[in-house]
Design a protein around this motif. Sequence first.
Motif, PDB file in Angstrom:
ATOM      1  N   GLN A  90      15.943  32.116 -11.888  1.00 12.41           N
ATOM      2  CA  GLN A  90      15.016  31.122 -11.331  1.00 12.41           C
ATOM      3  C   GLN A  90      15.453  30.700  -9.928  1.00 12.41           C
ATOM      4  N   ARG A  91      16.763  30.481  -9.736  1.00 14.88           N
ATOM      5  CA  ARG A  91      17.254  30.124  -8.397  1.00 14.88           C
ATOM      6  C   ARG A  91      17.021  31.259  -7.408  1.00 14.88           C
ATOM      7  N   ALA A  92      17.239  32.491  -7.837  1.00 17.14           N
ATOM      8  CA  ALA A  92      17.020  33.641  -6.953  1.00 17.14           C
ATOM      9  C   ALA A  92      15.551  33.765  -6.578  1.00 17.14           C
ATOM     10  N   ARG A  93      14.673  33.552  -7.535  1.00 19.02           N
ATOM     11  CA  ARG A  93      13.237  33.599  -7.235  1.00 19.02           C
ATOM     12  C   ARG A  93      12.850  32.516  -6.241  1.00 19.02           C
ATOM     13  N   GLN A  94      13.386  31.320  -6.438  1.00 18.17           N
ATOM     14  CA  GLN A  94      13.073  30.212  -5.538  1.00 18.17           C
ATOM     15  C   GLN A  94      13.563  30.516  -4.126  1.00 18.17           C
ATOM     16  N   ARG A  95      14.782  31.054  -4.021  1.00 20.49           N
ATOM     17  CA  ARG A  95      15.309  31.406  -2.696  1.00 20.49           C
ATOM     18  C   ARG A  95      14.466  32.489  -2.044  1.00 20.49           C
ATOM     19  N   ALA A  96      14.055  33.485  -2.816  1.00 26.56           N
ATOM     20  CA  ALA A  96      13.218  34.555  -2.269  1.00 26.56           C
ATOM     21  C   ALA A  96      11.873  34.004  -1.804  1.00 26.56           C
ATOM     22  N   ASP A  97      11.293  33.091  -2.572  1.00 25.40           N
ATOM     23  CA  ASP A  97      10.030  32.469  -2.162  1.00 25.40           C
ATOM     24  C   ASP A  97      10.207  31.671  -0.870  1.00 25.40           C
ATOM     25  N   ASP A  98      11.308  30.924  -0.777  1.00 27.31           N
ATOM     26  CA  ASP A  98      11.573  30.143   0.431  1.00 27.31           C
ATOM     27  C   ASP A  98      11.751  31.050   1.644  1.00 27.31           C
ATOM     28  N   MET A  99      12.496  32.130   1.477  1.00 30.97           N
ATOM     29  CA  MET A  99      12.713  33.063   2.573  1.00 30.97           C
ATOM     30  C   MET A  99      11.411  33.735   2.980  1.00 30.97           C
ATOM     31  N   SER A 100      10.591  34.072   2.005  1.00 22.75           N
ATOM     32  CA  SER A 100       9.302  34.695   2.296  1.00 22.75           C
ATOM     33  C   SER A 100       8.417  33.745   3.081  1.00 22.75           C
ATOM     34  N   GLN A 101       8.410  32.491   2.684  1.00 24.95           N
ATOM     35  CA  GLN A 101       7.605  31.489   3.386  1.00 24.95           C
ATOM     36  C   GLN A 101       8.092  31.324   4.826  1.00 24.95           C
ATOM     37  N   ASP A 102       9.413  31.247   5.006  1.00 23.77           N
ATOM     38  CA  ASP A 102       9.973  31.131   6.359  1.00 23.77           C
ATOM     39  C   ASP A 102       9.619  32.343   7.210  1.00 23.77           C
ATOM     40  N   LEU A 103       9.714  33.517   6.621  1.00 26.51           N
ATOM     41  CA  LEU A 103       9.387  34.739   7.347  1.00 26.51           C
ATOM     42  C   LEU A 103       7.924  34.750   7.764  1.00 26.51           C
ATOM     43  N   MET A 104       7.048  34.328   6.875  1.00 22.39           N
ATOM     44  CA  MET A 104       5.622  34.280   7.214  1.00 22.39           C
ATOM     45  C   MET A 104       5.366  33.291   8.348  1.00 22.39           C
ATOM     46  N   GLU A 105       6.036  32.157   8.324  1.00 25.46           N
ATOM     47  CA  GLU A 105       5.862  31.173   9.390  1.00 25.46           C
ATOM     48  C   GLU A 105       6.344  31.722  10.727  1.00 25.46           C
ATOM     49  N   HIS A 106       7.513  32.382  10.731  1.00 21.12           N
ATOM     50  CA  HIS A 106       8.044  32.939  11.973  1.00 21.12           C
ATOM     51  C   HIS A 106       7.172  34.083  12.481  1.00 21.12           C
ATOM     52  N   ALA A 107       6.671  34.900  11.585  1.00 18.55           N
ATOM     53  CA  ALA A 107       5.801  36.006  11.996  1.00 18.55           C
ATOM     54  C   ALA A 107       4.508  35.468  12.610  1.00 18.55           C
TER      55      ALA A 107
END
Length: 78
Positions: free
Chosen positions: A25-42
């Motif tokens: 669950q923690r790994a999924r949450q971190r992956a979701d957070d990183m994905s969101q950050d990446l989308m914002e930066h892109a």
Amino acid sequence: MSRHYRDDARHYYRDAKQRGRAGVQRARQRADDMSQDLMEHAGEAWRDTDDYVHRNAWSGIGVAALAGFAIGFFVGRR
């Protein structure tokens, strides 16, 4: 005595299973957070690039024409 070991094994199994689920669950949450950050930066990079091209349209056209000329020149020499 056998029953005691069995109960201990069940307890350790449940504990390991619970810790494993929490880790996933923690790994999924971190992956979701990183994905969101990446989308914002892109998106930000896309907007900055779009703004730059709109402000410097002739420079962009010149670079594209030069690149097209160079590619055509090297392909035509074959």
